[in-house]
Write an enzyme that holds these catalytic residues in place. Structure first.
Site: not given
Ligand code: NAP
Length: 267
Positions: A11, A15, A100, A102, A126-129, A156, A160
């Site tokens: 949370p 994302m 989401g 990836t 879904a790798p991209n929503f 990106h 990432k």
């Molecule tokens: P982000 O800002 O780094 O968020 C990831 C979050 O997960 C951080 O708050 C992190 O905490 C937390 N986390 C790490 N390990 C965890 C665990 N074991 N349990 C619970 N939470 C944990 O990354 P983001 O940009 O939001 O992206 C998140 C994921 O979505 C990535 O894999 C990204 O590639 C993917 N993504 C997908 C889409 C889509 O459309 N499908 C679009 C954008 C991104 P800390 O920061 O404290 O480590």
């Protein structure tokens, strides 16, 4: 419409924060807990940046979270290390994952497909929503029927973790399904700096750009004699992904199979 009870993993992430907003602002969605790796035992509204947000507990242990929480769906927006464990455990507890995150391996995707089949349970990864990105992939697949030569350039932000992006890999897979196999470029080409030609996927090349300031962008360039065609999609903020997350949460409640890719649930 029945209320859908939701746990969000990740949370505090970029994302995850958008997903908390989405769930809080959708009438038939209810946030029942969040899963993090920090702040165990706190209430979400006591976590920095969530003041005023509904009072749901923060868990760091997914088993404990699933045992103590009523949930239909787990939205996972974490990391390639944590995501697969979350999906496996959620399915074990008959909670439907909408993912989401990836960077999942082929073996992990296959494992989840088999579990869903055995348990007759829905799961959407879904790798991209972003709906526009789904169209970009579909249009690229259409073009690949007529243009064999293609280079995928994905761009990106520099936070990432995985490269190439899940979207680029998915695009390459969709193109491969219709493209006549071909090793592109000059047969004698040589890289004078390693990696110059990018990753090789069935003879087509994928290039990963990482820069601060970017969010998620991809262009797919096709070329043939005397012409090129470029299909491009840009996500300028993370809210662009949330309409897809909403559709996926609603859809996963009605299906009993594994789905990989948003394009497979859109009409
Ligand atoms: P982000 O800002 O780094 O968020 C990831 C979050 O997960 C951080 O708050 C992190 O905490 C937390 N986390 C790490 N390990 C965890 C665990 N074991 N349990 C619970 N939470 C944990 O990354 P983001 O940009 O939001 O992206 C998140 C994921 O979505 C990535 O894999 C990204 O590639 C993917 N993504 C997908 C889409 C889509 O459309 N499908 C679009 C954008 C991104 P800390 O920061 O404290 O480590």
């Amino acid at each position: 419409m029945d209320t859908i009870k939701i746990i969000i993993a990740g949370p505090r992430g970029r994302m995850g924060r958008e997903a908390v907003d989405l769930v809080m602002n959708t009438e038939h969605f209810e946030l029942t807990a969040v899963l993090d790796h920090k702040n165990d035992g706190m209430m979400l509204s006591d976590v920095q940046g969530f003041q005023g947000v509904t009072n749901v507990p923060v868990y760091t242990d997914i088993e404990k979270c699933l045992q103590n929480t009523e949930a239909d769906v787990l939205i996972d927006l974490t990391t390639p290390e944590a995501g697969p464990y979350h999906v496996r455990t959620a399915l074990n507890y008959n909670v439907r994952p909408v993912v989401g995150t990836t960077g999942f391996t082929k073996e992990e995707l296959q494992e989840f497909e088999e579990t869903c089949k055995e348990k007759e349970l829905g799961c959407i990864i879904a790798p991209n929503f972003a709906i526009g990105a789904v169209l970009m992939m579909k249009f690229s697949q259409m073009a690949a029927k007529y243009f064999q030569d293609v280079e995928i350039i994905e761009m990106h932000h520099d936070r990432k973790l995985d490269a190439p992006s899940g979207t680029a890999v998915k695009t390459a897979e969709m193109i491969s399904a219709v493209r006549e196999a071909k090793k592109q470029g000059h047969p004698n080409e040589k890289e004078t700096i390693e990696g110059a030609r990018g990753a090789d996927y069935n003879g087509m090349h994928i290039h990963s750009v990482r820069l601060p300031g970017l969010i998620a962008h991809q262009q797919v360039m096709f070329g043939s004699d005397g012409q090129t065609i470029t299909i491009r999609h840009d996500s300028y903020n993370r809210a662009s992904f949330m309409s897809g997350v909403k559709v996926a949460v609603e859809t996963v409640m009605k299906q009993n199979t594994f789905v990989y890719g948003l394009e497979n649930i859109l009409d």
